[in-house]
Design an enzyme around this catalytic site. Structure first.
Site, PDB file in Angstrom:
ATOM      1  N   VAL A  54       0.893  -1.142  -0.064  1.00  0.00           N
ATOM      2  CA  VAL A  54       0.051  -0.241   0.076  1.00  0.00           C
ATOM      3  C   VAL A  54       0.970   1.285   0.026  1.00  0.00           C
ATOM      4  CG1 VAL A  54      -1.941  -0.944   1.057  1.00  0.00           C
ATOM      5  CG2 VAL A  54      -0.194  -0.226   2.581  1.00  0.00           C
ATOM      6  N   SER A 130     -11.060   5.792  12.381  1.00  0.00           N
ATOM      7  CA  SER A 130     -11.714   4.849  13.446  1.00  0.00           C
ATOM      8  C   SER A 130     -12.138   5.943  14.394  1.00  0.00           C
ATOM      9  CB  SER A 130     -10.452   4.359  14.022  1.00  0.00           C
ATOM     10  OG  SER A 130     -10.736   3.633  15.219  1.00  0.00           O
ATOM     11  N   TYR A 144      -1.589   3.818  16.900  1.00  0.00           N
ATOM     12  CA  TYR A 144      -2.881   3.681  16.024  1.00  0.00           C
ATOM     13  C   TYR A 144      -3.819   4.914  16.115  1.00  0.00           C
ATOM     14  CZ  TYR A 144      -6.923   1.628  13.904  1.00  0.00           C
ATOM     15  OH  TYR A 144      -8.365   1.157  13.250  1.00  0.00           O
ATOM     16  N   SER A 147      -2.520   7.795  14.165  1.00  0.00           N
ATOM     17  CA  SER A 147      -2.597   7.517  12.842  1.00  0.00           C
ATOM     18  C   SER A 147      -4.068   7.809  12.144  1.00  0.00           C
ATOM     19  CB  SER A 147      -1.974   6.237  12.392  1.00  0.00           C
ATOM     20  OG  SER A 147      -2.937   5.392  12.673  1.00  0.00           O
TER      21      SER A 147
END
Length: 232
Positions: A54, A130, A144, A147
């Site tokens: 990716v 998220s 996480y 990000s």
């Protein structure tokens, strides 16, 4: 194009867009997962698997293939990884890996899609962020969380810049749903949910809506799909 399409939310999104008649360029590093995705289709000709990383230059090559098929109408930016570590135990390599895939990777895919959509003066991009990009996670996962927060802001900035070209950019912010984000088999999250536990299909319904003409006057927004988790 749907990235992260070999598993989780990306796979469910690829299946749903395909079910609705789209030709889906499925991008993932998991070759076996992509093969399973295509083999389970009743019309595999409309699945174009691309087993690439990716990050560039593989991303550019994948979008070149999409251009050959007529150009990118919709990008679902779903590829992502997670690491659960306490702040004081977090290593530099762990941080770099999460930020590389989730933030830098999202940017690279967003940029390549935008180049095609600007030329076509139309398109819809849905970044998968998220709920922990908006609220702190109850588990230690600072890389996480950071990000995904970056993806939320990336969505706003890109939406403002691309609106004059007829390109919409939104984000979906899922709450805890069973995926293999941490490299383990999907398990039901053990967290209280006011509306009960959800599934990846609940997230995909929101993604498809944001990508559709029904959301033609919506851009720069982050749609939280969490069963009320963020009301805690």
């Amino acid at each position: 194009m749907v990235t992260g399409s070999a598993s989780g939310i990306g796979r469910a999104a690829a299946v749903e867009f395909h079910r609705q008649g789209a030709t889906v360029a499925a991008l993932d590093v998991d070759l076996a997962g992509l093969a399973d995705l295509r083999s389970e289709s009743d019309d595999s000709s409309r699945f174009v698997p691309s087993s690439r990383h990716v990050l560039r230059p593989q991303v550019a090559a994948a979008f070149e293939r999409v251009a050959e098929l007529g150009g990118c109408d919709v990008l679902v930016n779903a590829a992502g990884i997670g690491v659960s570590l306490k702040l004081v135990e977090h290593g530099d390599e762990d941080w770099d890996r999460v930020m590389d895939v989730n933030t830098r990777g999202s940017f690279l895919r967003l940029r390549e899609a935008a180049r095609q959509m600007i030329e076509r003066r139309a398109g819809a991009i849905v970044n998968i962020a998220s709920v922990v990009g908006l609220f702190p996670s109850p588990i230690p996962e600072i890389a996480y969380d950071t990000s995904r927060g970056a993806v939320v802001q990336m969505t706003r900035s890109a939406a403002r810049e691309l609106a004059p070209y007829g390109v919409r950019v939104n984000a979906g912010a899922p709450g805890p749903v069973p995926t293999n984000l941490y490299g383990t088999p999907p398990e039901q999250p053990e967290v209280p949910m006011p509306l009960g536990h959800g599934a990846v299909d609940d997230v995909v319904d929101a993604v498809v809506f944001l990508a559709s003409d029904r959301a033609r006057w919506i851009t720069g927004q982050t749609l939280v799909v969490d069963g009320g988790w963020s009301l805690r």
